[in-house]
Design an enzyme around this catalytic site. Structure first.
Site, mmCIF file in Angstrom:
data_model
loop_
_atom_site.group_PDB
_atom_site.id
_atom_site.type_symbol
_atom_site.label_atom_id
_atom_site.label_comp_id
_atom_site.label_asym_id
_atom_site.label_seq_id
_atom_site.Cartn_x
_atom_site.Cartn_y
_atom_site.Cartn_z
ATOM 1 N N HIS A 54 37.191 42.995 34.845
ATOM 2 C CA HIS A 54 36.733 43.422 36.168
ATOM 3 C C HIS A 54 37.241 42.456 37.240
ATOM 4 O O HIS A 54 37.233 41.245 37.048
ATOM 5 C CB HIS A 54 35.200 43.498 36.225
HETATM 6 P P1 AMP Z 1 31.340 37.684 36.227
HETATM 7 O O1 AMP Z 1 30.039 36.946 36.066
HETATM 8 O O2 AMP Z 1 32.359 36.961 37.018
HETATM 9 O O3 AMP Z 1 31.856 38.164 34.907
HETATM 10 O O4 AMP Z 1 31.012 38.980 37.085
HETATM 11 C C1 AMP Z 1 30.217 40.015 36.606
HETATM 12 C C2 AMP Z 1 29.434 40.572 37.762
HETATM 13 O O5 AMP Z 1 28.864 41.806 37.344
HETATM 14 C C3 AMP Z 1 28.287 39.696 38.224
HETATM 15 O O6 AMP Z 1 28.420 39.471 39.609
HETATM 16 C C4 AMP Z 1 27.038 40.489 37.898
HETATM 17 O O7 AMP Z 1 26.053 40.356 38.919
HETATM 18 C C5 AMP Z 1 27.544 41.910 37.840
HETATM 19 N N1 AMP Z 1 26.821 42.776 36.927
HETATM 20 C C6 AMP Z 1 26.184 42.443 35.770
HETATM 21 N N2 AMP Z 1 25.636 43.547 35.204
HETATM 22 C C7 AMP Z 1 25.962 44.594 35.994
HETATM 23 C C8 AMP Z 1 25.713 46.005 35.950
HETATM 24 N N3 AMP Z 1 25.001 46.556 34.970
HETATM 25 N N4 AMP Z 1 26.219 46.782 36.924
HETATM 26 C C9 AMP Z 1 26.934 46.247 37.936
HETATM 27 N N5 AMP Z 1 27.186 44.926 38.055
HETATM 28 C C10 AMP Z 1 26.717 44.112 37.109
#
Ligand code: AMP
Length: 339
Positions: free
Chosen positions: A165
């Site tokens: 992502h």
């Molecule tokens: P990272 O920590 O850099 O891998 O980014 C992952 C991001 O996804 C974080 O900012 C989380 O807040 C977000 N996140 C975690 N779970 C979900 C979810 N179910 N839907 C959307 N975003 C999420």
């Protein structure tokens, strides 16, 4: 244009998702703090102390993506309809991406571009991913908004989710981009198509200035410029990592920051810094290197300022070997050094 369509939905989607309760918003306040000629933003968000943190799924080495992992993957379908903004397809590769609002939002409209098919977060960015990310930034600018993109690659980069992502954050307080962009802009560079380093920073960083007319380029040319820039920076990041004899085993970790003007790659040695004052852990991801740190208490805020952001970032990044990489050549500008 699909990118404009995505951007145009952000405000209403964010408000609706928040109202629905599927998006949790954590209010915060910003303190500015200058260090090494960068005006950092330290964001204090006390509510995060009580946030139930979603489990980390990123591991190194990467296990097979089986049914069990699929069930625990927040970025796998079915998508939450209140967080879902839309989808994009790269015309060249036919690769598909899903756009979701960040479920745990500290900055309104923080959104994610997720590969529709599972790919690991330890893998480098592909040309199609760079093109789609840049096109979203461009669409935002065309609709009067400013965003930047970042990618936390690998376990020690501050990433928490294993499914690939790229994240997008609006630039709230400034026309100029995230704080690090001000330094990148100031850098005087003689060779515009070569990477350079911001030598006033305490840690190894690799930066590339994108052509000023890139927004007018056709899809093929855009892809070539972005892919070549990224490959050059990645080569340098890997070279920096190779110079570090104590580098942890496993996949290399690094942060990527993309604006409409620059691409930055920062190799990472570890995810967290232990604060001297409090003994607490401070997790740093690409945002820290963009000049935006996140703390959860006044005590942590004071500890960060006291210890100095330069020291903290140096601890979780690597020592610059820029001088070795330029092979002793003296192309140094006041703030930037060419390669
Ligand atoms: P990272 O920590 O850099 O891998 O980014 C992952 C991001 O996804 C974080 O900012 C989380 O807040 C977000 N996140 C975690 N779970 C979900 C979810 N179910 N839907 C959307 N975003 C999420």
């Amino acid at each position: 244009m699909p990118h404009i369509h995505i951007i145009s939905k952000l405000t209403t989607s964010f408000e609706a998702a928040r109202r629905s309760g599927d998006l949790l918003f954590f209010p915060s306040t910003i303190t500015k703090h200058t260090d090494s000629d960068v005006e950092y933003e330290i964001r204090l968000c006390p509510a995060l102390q009580h946030k139930a943190i979603p489990p980390k799924s990123i591991t190194d080495p990467e296990p097979a993506y089986d049914d069990r992992r699929k069930d625990q993957n927040p970025f796998a379908p079915p998508y939450n309809k209140n967080l879902y903004i839309g989808e994009l397809k790269d015309e060249e590769t036919q690769e598909e991406f899903v756009l979701l609002l960040n479920k745990y939002s500290v900055v309104p409209q923080h959104f994610l571009m997720i590969t529709k098919e599972y790919k690991p977060q330890t893998s480098p960015l592909l040309p199609s991913e760079l093109v789609q990310a840049y096109s979203l930034l461009l669409a935002a600018r065309e609709s009067g908004q400013r965003f930047f993109a970042f990618y936390n690659c690998g376990k020690n980069s501050g990433a928490s989710q294993a499914h690939k992502h790229i994240q997008f954050l609006p630039i709230e307080n400034s026309e100029d981009g995230p704080p690090i962009e001000i330094s990148a802009r100031k850098a005087q560079i003689t060779f515009p198509d070569r990477p350079f380093s911001l030598n006033h920073l305490s840690y190894a960083n690799h930066c590339y200035r994108l052509p000023s007319q890139l927004h007018t380029y056709g899809p093929d040319q855009l892809e070539t410029v972005l892919a070549q820039a990224f490959l050059q920076l990645l080569d340098l990041a890997i070279s920096t990592i190779r110079h570090d004899e104590s580098y942890p085993v496993g996949s290399p970790a690094y942060n990527v920051i993309l604006t409409l003007e620059h691409l930055h790659v920062i190799p990472r040695g570890k995810e967290e810094h232990i604060l001297k004052e409090t003994g607490g852990k401070l997790s740093v991801n690409a945002l820290g290197f963009a000049g935006m740190l996140l703390v959860k208490s006044d005590e942590e805020l004071e500890a960060v300022k006291k210890e100095s952001i330069s020291k903290i970032l140096r601890d979780v990044a690597l020592e610059s070997v820029h001088d070795i990489q330029v092979d002793g050549a003296s192309h140094e500008a006041p703030l930037a050094g060419h390669l």
